[in-house]
Design a protein around this motif. Structure first.
Motif, mmCIF file in Angstrom:
data_model
loop_
_atom_site.group_PDB
_atom_site.id
_atom_site.type_symbol
_atom_site.label_atom_id
_atom_site.label_comp_id
_atom_site.label_asym_id
_atom_site.label_seq_id
_atom_site.Cartn_x
_atom_site.Cartn_y
_atom_site.Cartn_z
ATOM 1 N N UNK A 214 0.821 -1.084 -0.228
ATOM 2 C CA UNK A 214 0.177 -0.025 -0.550
ATOM 3 C C UNK A 214 1.042 1.455 -0.390
ATOM 4 N N UNK A 215 2.128 1.227 0.596
ATOM 5 C CA UNK A 215 3.056 2.564 -0.024
ATOM 6 C C UNK A 215 4.152 2.618 -0.675
ATOM 7 N N UNK A 216 4.218 1.761 -1.636
ATOM 8 C CA UNK A 216 4.903 1.243 -2.402
ATOM 9 C C UNK A 216 4.417 2.877 -3.663
ATOM 10 N N UNK A 217 4.792 3.407 -4.286
ATOM 11 C CA UNK A 217 4.567 4.351 -5.665
ATOM 12 C C UNK A 217 4.399 3.013 -6.640
ATOM 13 N N UNK A 218 2.898 4.213 -7.222
ATOM 14 C CA UNK A 218 2.406 3.592 -8.489
ATOM 15 C C UNK A 218 3.499 2.909 -9.441
ATOM 16 N N UNK A 219 4.612 3.698 -10.147
ATOM 17 C CA UNK A 219 5.454 2.950 -10.685
ATOM 18 C C UNK A 219 5.630 1.558 -10.250
ATOM 19 N N UNK A 220 5.960 1.110 -8.965
ATOM 20 C CA UNK A 220 6.466 0.019 -9.275
ATOM 21 C C UNK A 220 4.719 -0.974 -8.372
ATOM 22 N N UNK A 221 3.627 -0.632 -9.054
ATOM 23 C CA UNK A 221 3.302 -1.587 -8.644
ATOM 24 C C UNK A 221 2.189 -0.947 -7.357
ATOM 25 N N UNK A 222 2.426 -0.102 -7.110
ATOM 26 C CA UNK A 222 2.083 0.560 -5.445
ATOM 27 C C UNK A 222 0.367 0.737 -5.639
ATOM 28 N N UNK B 185 12.502 -9.271 -11.283
ATOM 29 C CA UNK B 185 12.168 -10.700 -10.851
ATOM 30 C C UNK B 185 11.702 -10.722 -9.217
ATOM 31 N N UNK B 186 11.759 -10.066 -8.118
ATOM 32 C CA UNK B 186 11.534 -10.277 -6.919
ATOM 33 C C UNK B 186 10.082 -9.144 -6.395
ATOM 34 N N UNK B 187 9.385 -7.941 -7.132
ATOM 35 C CA UNK B 187 9.499 -6.923 -7.088
ATOM 36 C C UNK B 187 7.429 -7.467 -6.818
ATOM 37 N N UNK B 188 7.610 -8.309 -8.647
ATOM 38 C CA UNK B 188 5.657 -8.916 -8.232
ATOM 39 C C UNK B 188 5.393 -9.880 -7.123
ATOM 40 N N UNK B 189 6.185 -10.826 -7.149
ATOM 41 C CA UNK B 189 5.942 -11.748 -6.105
ATOM 42 C C UNK B 189 6.035 -11.006 -4.409
ATOM 43 N N UNK C 27 17.217 -3.290 -13.061
ATOM 44 C CA UNK C 27 15.817 -3.685 -12.995
ATOM 45 C C UNK C 27 15.814 -4.625 -13.250
ATOM 46 N N UNK C 28 16.411 -5.739 -13.542
ATOM 47 C CA UNK C 28 16.716 -6.740 -13.361
ATOM 48 C C UNK C 28 16.004 -7.435 -12.087
ATOM 49 N N UNK C 29 16.731 -7.220 -11.113
ATOM 50 C CA UNK C 29 16.563 -7.482 -9.771
ATOM 51 C C UNK C 29 14.529 -6.772 -9.398
ATOM 52 N N UNK C 30 14.363 -5.351 -9.564
ATOM 53 C CA UNK C 30 13.071 -5.404 -9.327
ATOM 54 C C UNK C 30 12.198 -6.192 -10.261
ATOM 55 N N UNK D 46 5.776 -7.882 7.514
ATOM 56 C CA UNK D 46 5.906 -6.710 7.109
ATOM 57 C C UNK D 46 7.834 -6.498 6.203
ATOM 58 N N UNK D 47 7.840 -7.782 6.777
ATOM 59 C CA UNK D 47 10.186 -8.079 5.551
ATOM 60 C C UNK D 47 9.430 -8.115 4.027
ATOM 61 N N UNK D 48 8.890 -7.997 3.843
ATOM 62 C CA UNK D 48 8.521 -8.376 2.285
ATOM 63 C C UNK D 48 8.857 -6.839 1.475
ATOM 64 N N UNK D 49 6.959 -6.432 2.065
ATOM 65 C CA UNK D 49 6.611 -4.382 1.928
ATOM 66 C C UNK D 49 6.578 -3.840 2.020
ATOM 67 N N UNK D 50 7.247 -3.886 3.558
ATOM 68 C CA UNK D 50 7.247 -2.918 3.904
ATOM 69 C C UNK D 50 9.461 -3.203 4.358
ATOM 70 N N UNK D 51 10.074 -3.325 4.438
ATOM 71 C CA UNK D 51 10.979 -3.453 4.389
ATOM 72 C C UNK D 51 12.592 -3.874 3.147
ATOM 73 N N UNK D 52 11.741 -4.962 2.818
ATOM 74 C CA UNK D 52 12.987 -5.614 1.351
ATOM 75 C C UNK D 52 12.869 -4.620 0.280
ATOM 76 N N UNK D 53 10.581 -4.496 -0.013
ATOM 77 C CA UNK D 53 10.656 -3.579 -0.910
ATOM 78 C C UNK D 53 11.283 -2.327 -1.502
ATOM 79 N N UNK D 54 10.793 -1.297 -0.293
ATOM 80 C CA UNK D 54 11.151 -0.610 -0.909
ATOM 81 C C UNK D 54 12.546 -0.451 -1.025
ATOM 82 N N UNK D 55 14.679 -0.987 -0.268
ATOM 83 C CA UNK D 55 15.491 -0.920 -0.932
ATOM 84 C C UNK D 55 15.525 -1.701 -2.268
#
Length: 387
Positions: free
Chosen positions: A58-66, A112-116, A107-110, A91-100
């Protein structure tokens, strides 16, 4: 003190409340409210239900799917989630590692991991603390040796929340040594089913299995599992910790606990002559707790305003960590006092009994994990007040 939101925000609140009442899995809410342990399947189904509606990150920017929500919408959503009795989002996914990832990752890491993370289908754990490096995290000795494009991981992480539900772990590892102990630390991701990884449960004082040890013995991951530059992990971890410490606030949950305390204290236990709420001392402390939650709420709004520009909440998040954890502990002390007269008798509201005791016992750790409150006071003194 009462916050007044704009009419359109209240319309948004009504929409969210209706969705939780009609669309979210009712069996998961019932299980969570009863204080029953959630299975990995429960956790995944709960978070995928939010993710399918675009309401997990819910706190992610729209450009990353929030969803592109403002701070008020995020805040109202969190209130309604807790009001409905929906399990707290891991919180470990959406609040912690997601913003990092979306701030420092390639771009490849984004991709790979952001959708899941965003849809709740992939669970994450955080590998920070070690047996010899807790509050003094920079003293960590977990090693990652790079050779021919592959890191070999060795070491021992402890107090790892939700590792039993996770598919991946992000961790801090020493990849070199510099003049300062904060130097030479890298931020690395590793699948928890990799050969050489062992997850051992830690059963806490409330009987819950929320924590784990995670041991690594010659575990290998490719170099592209490192986020950002080698040796810059400490910088990335401090960025993450701002989000972590602010996430402790949970205003909606604290208000729900206060309502529960007031309900118990306003009832007349079997065989008793007076209600606890009529005791002037108890009533004063309950009012004090309610004022503390109001103050915490104001502080959260002030600090989270730093996120409007997309930046980190910064070192001032230590203030929220202290206020939130101490307020939670104060409320749970009142909770046990109010629940005590109902031992052996039916309580007037749901959620009493074992879950109340578990809330109290589990809350003892809140002022320790995520950086002890004593450490937070040092951070405020040095970095916020400039002392």
């Amino acid at each position: 003190m009462h916050l007044k939101f704009a009419p359109e925000t209240e319309t948004f609140r009504a929409h969210v409340r209706a969705w939780f009442e009609t669309e979210f899995p009712k069996d998961i809410i019932a299980k969570y409210k009863a204080g029953e342990a959630l299975t990995t399947a429960d956790v995944r189904r709960s978070e995928m239900a939010l993710g399918a509606n675009g309401w997990l990150a819910t706190a992610w920017p729209k450009e990353y799917g929030g969803p592109g929500w403002g701070i008020e919408e995020q805040y109202v959503f969190d209130e309604e989630l807790e009001r409905a009795g929906v399990p707290t989002v891991t919180p470990m996914g959406v609040i912690y590692v997601g913003p990092v990832l979306y701030t420092f990752g390639s771009d490849a890491q984004k991709a790979r991991w952001l959708p899941g993370i965003r849809d709740g289908s992939v669970g994450w754990a955080q590998g920070y603390s070690e047996p010899g490096a807790g509050s003094d995290l920079a003293s960590l000795e977990f090693s990652a040796v790079l050779k021919d494009g592959v890191y070999t991981l060795n070491g021992h992480k402890i107090w790892t929340s939700a590792a039993q539900h996770a598919d991946w772990i992000f961790l801090l590892a020493r990849t070199s040594r510099g003049e300062k102990k904060q130097e030479g630390i890298s931020f690395i991701c590793c699948p928890l089913d990799a050969p050489g990884v062992t997850v051992k449960p830690i059963i806490s004082i409330d009987g819950a299995h929320a924590l784990n040890e995670v041991l690594f013995e010659d575990v290998t991951v490719p170099e592209d599992c490192r986020i950002g530059e080698a040796g810059k992990g400490w910088t990335y971890s401090q960025y993450l910790l701002g989000f972590e410490r602010t996430s402790y606030a949970r205003i909606g949950g604290k208000r729900a606990m206060l309502r529960h305390v007031r309900g118990l204290a306003s009832a007349l236990p079997e065989g008793a002559n007076e209600r606890l709420i009529d005791d002037a001392g108890f009533a004063a402390r309950l009012t004090q707790a309610e004022i503390a939650v109001d103050g915490l709420e104001m502080t959260v709004f002030r600090i989270l305003s730093a996120q409007v520009s997309g930046g980190s909440v910064g070192d001032a998040s230590s203030t929220v960590k202290i206020l939130a954890t101490e307020t939670h502990q104060f409320i749970t002390q009142l909770l046990l006092e109010a629940a005590g007269p109902f031992v052996g008798h039916r309580a007037p509201s749901a959620g009493s009994g074992p879950r109340d005791v578990a809330s109290y016992l589990g809350g003892r750790a809140q002022s320790i994990y995520g950086g002890t409150n004593e450490i937070q006071k040092n951070i405020i003194a040095r970095k916020v007040l400039g002392l």
